[in-house]
Design an enzyme around this catalytic site. Sequence first.
Site, PDB file in Angstrom:
ATOM      1  N   GLU A   1       0.843  -1.210   0.000  1.00  0.00           N
ATOM      2  CA  GLU A   1       0.000   0.000   0.000  1.00  0.00           C
ATOM      3  C   GLU A   1       0.871   1.249   0.000  1.00  0.00           C
ATOM      4  O   GLU A   1       0.620   2.202   0.741  1.00  0.00           O
ATOM      5  CB  GLU A   1      -0.926   0.007   1.223  1.00  0.00           C
ATOM      6  CG  GLU A   1      -1.815  -1.205   1.350  1.00  0.00           C
ATOM      7  CD  GLU A   1      -2.706  -1.155   2.590  1.00  0.00           C
ATOM      8  OE1 GLU A   1      -2.901  -0.051   3.147  1.00  0.00           O
ATOM      9  OE2 GLU A   1      -3.207  -2.226   2.987  1.00  0.00           O
ATOM     10  N   LEU A   2       1.883   1.287  -0.836  1.00  0.00           N
ATOM     11  CA  LEU A   2       2.887   2.343  -0.762  1.00  0.00           C
ATOM     12  C   LEU A   2       2.321   3.704  -1.147  1.00  0.00           C
ATOM     13  O   LEU A   2       1.705   3.857  -2.202  1.00  0.00           O
ATOM     14  CB  LEU A   2       4.068   1.991  -1.681  1.00  0.00           C
ATOM     15  CG  LEU A   2       5.165   3.047  -1.800  1.00  0.00           C
ATOM     16  CD1 LEU A   2       5.838   3.273  -0.455  1.00  0.00           C
ATOM     17  CD2 LEU A   2       6.195   2.627  -2.847  1.00  0.00           C
TER      18      LEU A   2
END
Length: 907
Positions: free
Chosen positions: A785-786
Amino acid sequence: MENPQLMSNSGCTENLNQAANIIVNHDFSNGLHSWHTNCCNGFVVSAECGDRGKPLSSSRSSGNYAVVTNRTKCWQGLEQDITSRVLPGSTYSVSACVGVSGPLSGSTDVLATLKLENLGSATSYMLIGKTSVSKEKWEIVEGTFSLLAVPERLVFYLEGPSPGVELLIDSVVISCSSSSKSESASIGAGDDNIIINPKFEDGLNNWSGRGCKVALHDSMADGKIVPQSGKAFASATERTQNWNGIQQEITGRVQRKLAYSVAAVVRIFGNNVTAATVQATLWVQTPGRNDQYVGIANVQATDKDWVQLQGKFLLNGSPSKVVIYLEGPPPGTDLLVNSLVVKHAEKTPPSPAPVIENPDFGVNIITNSQLDDSTNGWFPLGNCNLSVGSGSPHILPPMARASLGVHEPLSGCYIHVKNRTQTWMGPAQMITDKVKLFLTYQVSAWVRIGSGANGPQNVNVALGVDNQWVNGGQVEINDDRWHEIGGSFRIEKQPSKVMVYIQGPGAGVDLMVAGVQIFPVNREARFKYLRHQADKIRKRDIVLKFSGAGSSGLSGTNVKVVQTQNSFPIGSCMSRTNIDNEDFINFFVKNFNWAVFGNELKWYWTEPQQGNLNYKDADDMVALCQKHNIETRGHCIFWEVQATVQQWIQALNKDDLMKAVQNRLTDLLTRYKGKFKHYDVNNEMLHGSYYQDRLGKDIRANMFKTANQLDPSATLFVNDYHIEDGCDTRSCPERYIEHILDLQEQGAPVGGIGIQGHIDNPVGPVVCTALDKLGILGLPIWFTELDVSSINEHVRGEDLEVMLREAFAHPAVEGVMLWGFWELFMSRDNAHLVNAEGDVNETGKRFLALKHEWLSHARGQVDVQGQFNFRGFHGKYAVEIDTPSKKIVKTFVVDKGDTPLVVPVEL
């Protein structure tokens, strides 16, 4: 067939502006030339027709009009292709004189609509305007539209009345009202507010209550509440639900794919509530889909003063109805509104790259770090005592050493903090004048605690930036050894005071601190190292071996090798509404090879009420990904944080909850068997324990076991946050490793490690240290989930490059998922790569440059052995050979491997 009954028109035809009309045969003087009926029939009633029913009003022209008949669907009507006559960025005004005839009592709606068709994409629709029409009277339907890009086919049409009702069209005008997209991209552009009666100057016209009553006031509370501006304000009163409020329909006045800014002046009153959240929300109805609720913005309102609520929104699809409303305070509290403005959002020019003079990379800004001058430069925060002791480590902590390289030894002296009566007490130092804006600083120190601690103790390097607390890193200590503490920070607005201090153990526990280092990091120097590392683990030597007819004479022949796709997974989050925006999809399929759904697979989305299953959104997204050969991650089967668990689940007893968990697993994994390559089985188990608390410790491992039985092809992940940044002891790598080993000992088939990657101010060695620790488990690591955030696009792009390069250069990392990329559709502000209306910003340009860098190309000549050698990234390639007789193109794939790959190329 009898001619339809004619109506008075109040001069509507004369009111149509025919200047520069792009509609051909706009008044049907040439029959239906250039017009087409849409699955129905039509004809033109001419001026010479003798029997036309009731005579027209004298103010109406005596021209022709079209009749659309045999309509069996409300969307059937009359259309014209205007593709070649519309320019991108220009604003067009639409005005059509319409009527109805046939079996109708009362009124019905007539809509002006655009149909946008692109090869390979779903057809989309844009509502331009709508009007209510009754028999015996002509009405005007009007609106505006603007397109950032003209589709392959653009069709204008009129539709709307109920089946069986005949649609009458007297004339249509579409004229260009602005040729500058920046000046007026929509009806709400510039200073044009699309809200009608925004300051209640016309009473409550166009306003209504949403589940409550609305009233108009010039003052309240015996004159203590008066308008901030204008002469009146409105109240939403007799509210029984939080969502009750004041609303206005803006259908036809808001256009898809355009960003709108929202500003409202609000306050609250009554029920002994002094402060409450007020939120602006859109209610959107889209044909064939569930209602959508789009949160725009919120503000903490009080009963003392008016406050301004500000936000932005964008609609991806073509809604049939759009309502904006204000909601939020608890039931019984009145919501007061002084004004509401919604207009096309101005495009803010990006900030230039920050110019930092003398950054002094690697230079420690801490005074007397080695304690050569006793404790001078330091002061006690609180009523504690500082003294100097000896016996601390003489070497830099590993993370600092990775950034600074060769460094002089530490002195071995430390600050000893005694008589601590509060956890926040410790050594402090002012660094206000030493911190430079937009520089990323690495934090490093050795820390130790004294005896008397009751359980594990957190030690934290903190910064007080004016009145804000900033985390510079923390570590958990449960022994008497020296521990490394590492982290980072960045300041982007000029502060008046910056103080650094070390805190954390419980009251009465001594704290020892040595070798404090705070220094700006040289990211480009780190990038050079990472390029070398990526070359070692993401590339392979390749030998193209040519054979077949004519291959013996190929020596010296020109060879061109082009990599068409890097196989390293780089994906992004998307939502169901995003796939209605063809610009979003075009960017997505061009630049990402994996997808994850933001909410649409979560339990609260697929089963908001017990037994009420909603898989349509996820089905649509899976179909899109399959169409474009994009792999998908399943996020998530369960979510362990109680705040995310729907109320109906929390109301179940233990046995029924266990059944619901089993049904969730069976429904989801059976429906999508083989379609999701990964699943996040139980999200954020380090930060929540709802299912474990209700159903016992075994439930977590059983979730993994059952998921594996239902879909053995999927890799099952743990997934959590703050693993990689050194700022949360609950989810440090050591805790994560213990958690994973515990699951495995219970038989859970954990197949991958998810690091969410919601990170601030990333520093390479800090991130890499976490990856190294997790890598010992031998499981694939993914950043799931960068996202990174900075108000400056250049700095944000640098942050993103730090994370992508660290991931790409680490052998344990097997993929990266961005948590979105499009403005207004991300969970964090100032994190986007693409602006709301489709412009790639500086962050996006940095991302695309990295993608380009990670493609290998080679040119040369075939050697005497009939071979061509090069080194390239893993992925898909095309090789082009120019033989004396023809040009030959072949494709091949380079997989991972430690030995050279020999690729036979048959000519």
